[in-house]
Write an enzyme that holds these catalytic residues in place. Structure first.
Site, PDB file in Angstrom:
ATOM      1  N   GLY A  19       0.812  -1.228   0.000  1.00  0.00           N
ATOM      2  CA  GLY A  19       0.000   0.000   0.000  1.00  0.00           C
ATOM      3  C   GLY A  19       0.836   1.266   0.000  1.00  0.00           C
ATOM      4  N   GLY A  20       2.019   1.183  -0.579  1.00  0.00           N
ATOM      5  CA  GLY A  20       2.936   2.332  -0.560  1.00  0.00           C
ATOM      6  C   GLY A  20       2.567   3.454  -1.518  1.00  0.00           C
ATOM      7  N   ALA A  21       1.516   3.268  -2.323  1.00  0.00           N
ATOM      8  CA  ALA A  21       1.077   4.363  -3.191  1.00  0.00           C
ATOM      9  C   ALA A  21      -0.117   5.102  -2.600  1.00  0.00           C
ATOM     10  CB  ALA A  21       0.728   3.834  -4.587  1.00  0.00           C
ATOM     11  N   GLY A  22      -0.549   4.693  -1.406  1.00  0.00           N
ATOM     12  CA  GLY A  22      -1.635   5.394  -0.718  1.00  0.00           C
ATOM     13  C   GLY A  22      -1.080   6.520   0.137  1.00  0.00           C
ATOM     14  N   PHE A  23      -1.941   7.101   0.918  1.00  0.00           N
ATOM     15  CA  PHE A  23      -1.593   8.310   1.688  1.00  0.00           C
ATOM     16  C   PHE A  23      -0.422   8.069   2.665  1.00  0.00           C
ATOM     17  CE2 PHE A  23      -3.189  10.436   5.801  1.00  0.00           C
ATOM     18  CZ  PHE A  23      -2.404  11.567   5.644  1.00  0.00           C
ATOM     19  N   ILE A  24      -0.616   7.159   3.617  1.00  0.00           N
ATOM     20  CA  ILE A  24       0.409   7.011   4.650  1.00  0.00           C
ATOM     21  C   ILE A  24       1.625   6.257   4.088  1.00  0.00           C
ATOM     22  CG2 ILE A  24       0.895   6.285   7.019  1.00  0.00           C
ATOM     23  CD1 ILE A  24      -2.131   6.311   7.533  1.00  0.00           C
ATOM     24  N   GLY A  25       1.358   5.229   3.281  1.00  0.00           N
ATOM     25  CA  GLY A  25       2.471   4.457   2.694  1.00  0.00           C
ATOM     26  C   GLY A  25       3.392   5.332   1.857  1.00  0.00           C
ATOM     27  N   THR A  74      -5.575   0.666  13.110  1.00  0.00           N
ATOM     28  CA  THR A  74      -6.291   1.885  13.471  1.00  0.00           C
ATOM     29  C   THR A  74      -6.844   1.809  14.893  1.00  0.00           C
ATOM     30  OG1 THR A  74      -8.338   3.086  12.986  1.00  0.00           O
ATOM     31  CG2 THR A  74      -8.274   0.822  12.278  1.00  0.00           C
ATOM     32  N   ASP A  75      -7.060   2.960  15.497  1.00  0.00           N
ATOM     33  CA  ASP A  75      -7.714   2.980  16.818  1.00  0.00           C
ATOM     34  C   ASP A  75      -9.207   2.665  16.710  1.00  0.00           C
ATOM     35  OD1 ASP A  75      -8.583   5.343  15.624  1.00  0.00           O
ATOM     36  OD2 ASP A  75      -8.103   6.632  17.325  1.00  0.00           O
ATOM     37  N   GLU A  76      -9.740   2.652  15.470  1.00  0.00           N
ATOM     38  CA  GLU A  76     -11.183   2.417  15.307  1.00  0.00           C
ATOM     39  C   GLU A  76     -11.583   1.001  15.708  1.00  0.00           C
ATOM     40  OE1 GLU A  76     -12.944   4.128  11.781  1.00  0.00           O
ATOM     41  OE2 GLU A  76     -11.337   5.591  11.627  1.00  0.00           O
ATOM     42  N   TYR A  79     -15.432  -1.261   7.936  1.00  0.00           N
ATOM     43  CA  TYR A  79     -13.987  -0.967   7.882  1.00  0.00           C
ATOM     44  C   TYR A  79     -13.302  -1.376   9.177  1.00  0.00           C
ATOM     45  CZ  TYR A  79      -9.729   1.773   8.582  1.00  0.00           C
ATOM     46  OH  TYR A  79      -8.448   2.153   8.905  1.00  0.00           O
ATOM     47  N   LYS A  91     -10.533  -4.375   9.998  1.00  0.00           N
ATOM     48  CA  LYS A  91      -9.196  -4.124  10.570  1.00  0.00           C
ATOM     49  C   LYS A  91      -9.046  -4.897  11.883  1.00  0.00           C
ATOM     50  CE  LYS A  91      -6.336  -1.691   9.284  1.00  0.00           C
ATOM     51  NZ  LYS A  91      -5.220  -1.872   8.317  1.00  0.00           N
TER      52      LYS A  91
HETATM   53  P1  NAD Z   1      -5.223   4.741   1.507  1.00  0.00           P
HETATM   54  O1  NAD Z   1      -6.624   4.312   1.229  1.00  0.00           O
HETATM   55  O2  NAD Z   1      -4.814   6.130   1.238  1.00  0.00           O
HETATM   56  O3  NAD Z   1      -4.207   3.798   0.698  1.00  0.00           O
HETATM   57  C1  NAD Z   1      -4.369   2.419   0.648  1.00  0.00           C
HETATM   58  C2  NAD Z   1      -3.364   1.848  -0.350  1.00  0.00           C
HETATM   59  O4  NAD Z   1      -3.532   0.411  -0.353  1.00  0.00           O
HETATM   60  C3  NAD Z   1      -3.577   2.333  -1.786  1.00  0.00           C
HETATM   61  O5  NAD Z   1      -2.337   2.640  -2.384  1.00  0.00           O
HETATM   62  C4  NAD Z   1      -4.230   1.137  -2.464  1.00  0.00           C
HETATM   63  O6  NAD Z   1      -3.937   1.053  -3.856  1.00  0.00           O
HETATM   64  C5  NAD Z   1      -3.612  -0.020  -1.699  1.00  0.00           C
HETATM   65  N1  NAD Z   1      -4.458  -1.221  -1.766  1.00  0.00           N
HETATM   66  C6  NAD Z   1      -5.797  -1.301  -1.520  1.00  0.00           C
HETATM   67  N2  NAD Z   1      -6.231  -2.547  -1.744  1.00  0.00           N
HETATM   68  C7  NAD Z   1      -5.150  -3.294  -2.115  1.00  0.00           C
HETATM   69  C8  NAD Z   1      -4.957  -4.640  -2.470  1.00  0.00           C
HETATM   70  N3  NAD Z   1      -5.984  -5.510  -2.508  1.00  0.00           N
HETATM   71  N4  NAD Z   1      -3.707  -5.062  -2.779  1.00  0.00           N
HETATM   72  C9  NAD Z   1      -2.669  -4.196  -2.747  1.00  0.00           C
HETATM   73  N5  NAD Z   1      -2.786  -2.894  -2.450  1.00  0.00           N
HETATM   74  C10 NAD Z   1      -4.025  -2.454  -2.127  1.00  0.00           C
HETATM   75  O7  NAD Z   1      -4.973   4.345   3.039  1.00  0.00           O
HETATM   76  P2  NAD Z   1      -4.118   5.124   4.158  1.00  0.00           P
HETATM   77  O8  NAD Z   1      -4.937   6.194   4.735  1.00  0.00           O
HETATM   78  O9  NAD Z   1      -2.774   5.412   3.596  1.00  0.00           O
HETATM   79  O10 NAD Z   1      -4.007   3.974   5.259  1.00  0.00           O
HETATM   80  C11 NAD Z   1      -2.928   3.042   5.232  1.00  0.00           C
HETATM   81  C12 NAD Z   1      -3.079   2.069   6.395  1.00  0.00           C
HETATM   82  O11 NAD Z   1      -3.089   2.783   7.618  1.00  0.00           O
HETATM   83  C13 NAD Z   1      -4.388   1.276   6.358  1.00  0.00           C
HETATM   84  O12 NAD Z   1      -4.117  -0.052   6.758  1.00  0.00           O
HETATM   85  C14 NAD Z   1      -5.277   1.968   7.382  1.00  0.00           C
HETATM   86  O13 NAD Z   1      -6.188   1.052   7.962  1.00  0.00           O
HETATM   87  C15 NAD Z   1      -4.236   2.434   8.379  1.00  0.00           C
HETATM   88  N6  NAD Z   1      -4.593   3.644   9.144  1.00  0.00           N
HETATM   89  C16 NAD Z   1      -5.023   4.775   8.499  1.00  0.00           C
HETATM   90  C17 NAD Z   1      -5.316   5.915   9.227  1.00  0.00           C
HETATM   91  C18 NAD Z   1      -5.758   7.186   8.553  1.00  0.00           C
HETATM   92  O14 NAD Z   1      -6.133   8.139   9.237  1.00  0.00           O
HETATM   93  N7  NAD Z   1      -5.699   7.290   7.233  1.00  0.00           N
HETATM   94  C19 NAD Z   1      -5.202   5.896  10.620  1.00  0.00           C
HETATM   95  C20 NAD Z   1      -4.765   4.722  11.257  1.00  0.00           C
HETATM   96  C21 NAD Z   1      -4.457   3.596  10.500  1.00  0.00           C
HETATM   97  P1  TYD Z   2     -12.979  10.498   8.129  1.00  0.00           P
HETATM   98  O1  TYD Z   2     -11.955  11.442   7.593  1.00  0.00           O
HETATM   99  O2  TYD Z   2     -13.828   9.726   7.157  1.00  0.00           O
HETATM  100  O3  TYD Z   2     -12.238   9.523   9.152  1.00  0.00           O
HETATM  101  P2  TYD Z   2     -12.846   8.405  10.163  1.00  0.00           P
HETATM  102  O4  TYD Z   2     -14.252   8.154   9.832  1.00  0.00           O
HETATM  103  O5  TYD Z   2     -11.970   7.230   9.866  1.00  0.00           O
HETATM  104  O6  TYD Z   2     -12.654   8.978  11.549  1.00  0.00           O
HETATM  105  O7  TYD Z   2     -13.973  11.307   9.072  1.00  0.00           O
HETATM  106  C1  TYD Z   2     -13.495  12.022  10.193  1.00  0.00           C
HETATM  107  C2  TYD Z   2     -14.697  12.598  10.918  1.00  0.00           C
HETATM  108  O8  TYD Z   2     -15.334  13.572  10.089  1.00  0.00           O
HETATM  109  C3  TYD Z   2     -15.758  11.543  11.218  1.00  0.00           C
HETATM  110  O9  TYD Z   2     -16.331  11.836  12.490  1.00  0.00           O
HETATM  111  C4  TYD Z   2     -16.782  11.749  10.120  1.00  0.00           C
HETATM  112  C5  TYD Z   2     -16.705  13.238   9.811  1.00  0.00           C
HETATM  113  N1  TYD Z   2     -16.974  13.628   8.408  1.00  0.00           N
HETATM  114  C6  TYD Z   2     -17.894  14.654   8.152  1.00  0.00           C
HETATM  115  O10 TYD Z   2     -18.487  15.237   9.081  1.00  0.00           O
HETATM  116  N2  TYD Z   2     -18.106  15.012   6.853  1.00  0.00           N
HETATM  117  C7  TYD Z   2     -17.481  14.390   5.804  1.00  0.00           C
HETATM  118  O11 TYD Z   2     -17.750  14.753   4.628  1.00  0.00           O
HETATM  119  C8  TYD Z   2     -16.529  13.361   6.094  1.00  0.00           C
HETATM  120  C9  TYD Z   2     -15.806  12.653   4.987  1.00  0.00           C
HETATM  121  C10 TYD Z   2     -16.309  13.003   7.417  1.00  0.00           C
END
Ligand code: NAD
Ligand code: TYD
Length: 350
Positions: A7-13, A129-131, A154, A158
Site C-alpha cells: 500500500g505504498g502508493a496510498g496516503f500514509i504508505g 487503526t484505533d477504530e 472498515y 481491521k
Molecule cells: P489509503 O486508502 O490512502 O491507501 C491504501 C493503499 O492500499 C492504496 O495505495 C491502495 O492502492 C492499496 N491497496 C488497496 N487494496 C489493495 C490490495 N488488494 N492489494 C494491494 N494494495 C491495495 O490508506 P491510508 O490512509 O494510507 O491507510 C494506510 C493504512 O493505515 C491502512 O491499513 C489503514 O487502515 C491504516 N490507518 C489509516 C489511518 C488514517 O487516518 N488514514 C489511521 C490509522 C491507521
Molecule cells: P474520516 O476522515 O472519514 O475519518 P474516520 O471516519 O476514519 O474517523 O472522518 C473524520 C470525521 O469527520 C468523522 O467523524 C466523520 C466526519 N466527516 C464529516 O463530518 N463530513 C465528511 O464529509 C466526512 C468525509 C467526514
C-alpha cells in the site's frame, strides 16, 4: 535489509516511503500495491527512480501474486499498510474491505509463515487503526488492553486482521508487531477524508458537509509523525506487542472545519466568513463513533516516541501543500471521484 511496503502508493504508505527511501540507501524498498482509486503514483515521483526502490503492481488478495513477489525479494521486513481505508465506502460496499483487509492480510501472513516462522531477525509490522476499539463516551482513552468493539465494516475488517496477525505470533511464533493509530492528516491524503475534502471544497466554494451536528471527536496526528512512530516501533518495540499511536490532539469535527476555513482564508486572502458560510449539516453516518482518544504512554515509555507537530503547525503545512499541488489534486478528482461524491453525499444533503 529488504523491505516490502504494501500500500505504498496510498496516503500514509507514500509518506512513509518518501521519508525512508532517500534516508536509508542501504535498505531496498519494494512497494507492493494494487493501485486502486486511493493510490497515486504522483505521490512517489521524488523516489521512483532511486536505485533502492521498486514497485510491483500486486493485489494482495491474489495469493499466487503475493507468493511471487516474496520469492523475488525475500524480505526481512514487511510493513503492511495496504487496505481499503474509508469508513463511508465500507458502509456503501463492504465486500472489498473483507477481501483486502482480512484475506489480503492472511495471504501476506501465509507468505511470511511459510518462509520465516520463529526467525526473529525478520518482522511483519501490521499498521492498524484505533477504530478497532469502537467508540468512547465523553471521557476515557483507548489503551492497548481496551477490548475490541468495532462499529463499521472498515473497523471490523481491521479488527479481524489484527486478531489474525496476533494469532500468527501466538500459534506459529511469527515475529509481528502491531500499531493502532488515530486519524492522520497531511500531504497526499485522498480527498474523500474529512480534512482534504474540506480544504478542496472550500477552495472551490462548494458546500462543506458536516455529519450530524459536527460534535464527534477525533484525535488528529500529522502523517509524518505516524510514519516516524511506525519506524520507531520497528526499531525499538518488542516482538508480539501492540502500540497505540496518537497525537494528543482531540477536536470536534465542527472545530476542525472552522479552523480549516480560517487557515484557507488566510492563505488565499479571502474573507473567512465566506468560507464559514459554506458549512452544511447533513445526515449523519450510520453507526458513527462519537469519540476516539489515545493513551500513547506505552510507545513513549518503551520506544521514546512523541509527536513533533502540533495541530497548528501540521494543518497549516497541509493547507499549503494542497494549494501548491494542484496537479496532484486534479489527477485524483477525476471521473470516479465525482461518482463517489454523488453516491455518498447525494442522499444526505437533499
Ligand atoms: P489509503 O486508502 O490512502 O491507501 C491504501 C493503499 O492500499 C492504496 O495505495 C491502495 O492502492 C492499496 N491497496 C488497496 N487494496 C489493495 C490490495 N488488494 N492489494 C494491494 N494494495 C491495495 O490508506 P491510508 O490512509 O494510507 O491507510 C494506510 C493504512 O493505515 C491502512 O491499513 C489503514 O487502515 C491504516 N490507518 C489509516 C489511518 C488514517 O487516518 N488514514 C489511521 C490509522 C491507521
Ligand atoms: P474520516 O476522515 O472519514 O475519518 P474516520 O471516519 O476514519 O474517523 O472522518 C473524520 C470525521 O469527520 C468523522 O467523524 C466523520 C466526519 N466527516 C464529516 O463530518 N463530513 C465528511 O464529509 C466526512 C468525509 C467526514
Amino acid at each position: 535489509m529488504k523491505v516490502i511496503v504494501t500500500g505504498g502508493a496510498g496516503f500514509i504508505g507514500a509518506n512513509f516511503l518518501n521519508q525512508l527511501v532517500p534516508a536509508l540507501p542501504e535498505h531496498h524498498f519494494v512497494n507492493v500495491d494494487k493501485l486502486t482509486y486511493a493510490a497515486n503514483l504522483g505521490s512517489l515521483q521524488a523516489i521512483d527512480s532511486l536505485p533502492n526502490y521498486d514497485l510491483r503492481r500486486v493485489d494482495i488478495t491474489d495469493r499466487d501474486a503475493v507468493d511471487a513477489v516474496f520469492e523475488e525479494f525475500d524480505p526481512d521486513l514487511v510493513v503492511h499498510f495496504a487496505a481499503e481505508s474509508h469508513v463511508d465506502r465500507s458502509i456503501l460496499g463492504p465486500r472489498e474491505f473483507i477481501r483486502t483487509n482480512i484475506e489480503g492480510t492472511f495471504n501476506l501472513l501465509e507468505a511470511c509463515r511459510s518462509r520465516w516462522s520463529r526467525d526473529d531477525s525478520r518482522l511483519f509490522h501490521h499498521v492498524s487503526t484505533d477504530e478497532v476499539y469502537g467508540s468512547l463516551g465523553d471521557t476515557g482513552l483507548f489503551e492497548e488492553t481496551t477490548a475490541y468493539d468495532p462499529s463499521s465494516p472498515y473497523s471490523a475488517s481491521k479488527a479481524a486482521s489484527d486478531h489474525i496477525v496476533r494469532a500468527y505470533h501466538r500459534t506459529y511464533g511469527l515475529p509481528i508487531k502491531i500499531t493502532n493509530c488515530s486519524n492522520n492528516y497531511g500531504p497526499m491524503q485522498f480527498p474523500e477524508k474529512l480534512i482534504p475534502l474540506m480544504i478542496l471544497n472550500a477552495l472551490e466554494r462548494k458546500a462543506l458537509p458536516i455529519y450530524g451536528q459536527g460534535l464527534n471527536v477525533r484525535d488528529w496526528l500529522y502523517v509524518t509523525d505516524h510514519c516516524d512512530a511506525i519506524w520507531t516501533v520497528i526499531q525499538k518495540g518488542s516482538v508480539g506487542r501492540t502500540y497505540n499511536i496518537g497525537g494528543n490532539n482531540e477536536m470536534r469535527n465542527i472545530d476542525v472545519v472552522d479552523t480549516l476555513c480560517k487557515i484557507v482564508a488566510e492563505e488565499t486572502g479571502v474573507d473567512p466568513g465566506e468560507l464559514l458560510g459554506l458549512k452544511q449539516f447533513v445526515t449523519d453516518r450510520p453507526g458513527h463513533d462519537l469519540r476516539y482518544a489515545i493513551d500513547a504512554t506505552r510507545i513513549k515509555e518503551e520506544c521514546g516516541w512523541e509527536p513533533k507537530e502540533t495541530f497548528d503547525t501540521g494543518i497549516r503545512k497541509t493547507v499549503q501543500w494542497y494549494l501548491s499541488n494542484q496537479d496532484w489534486v486534479s489527477d485524483v478528482r477525476s471521473g470516479d471521484y465525482r461518482k463517489w461524491m454523488d453516491l455518498n453525499y447525494g442522499d444526505r444533503t437533499g
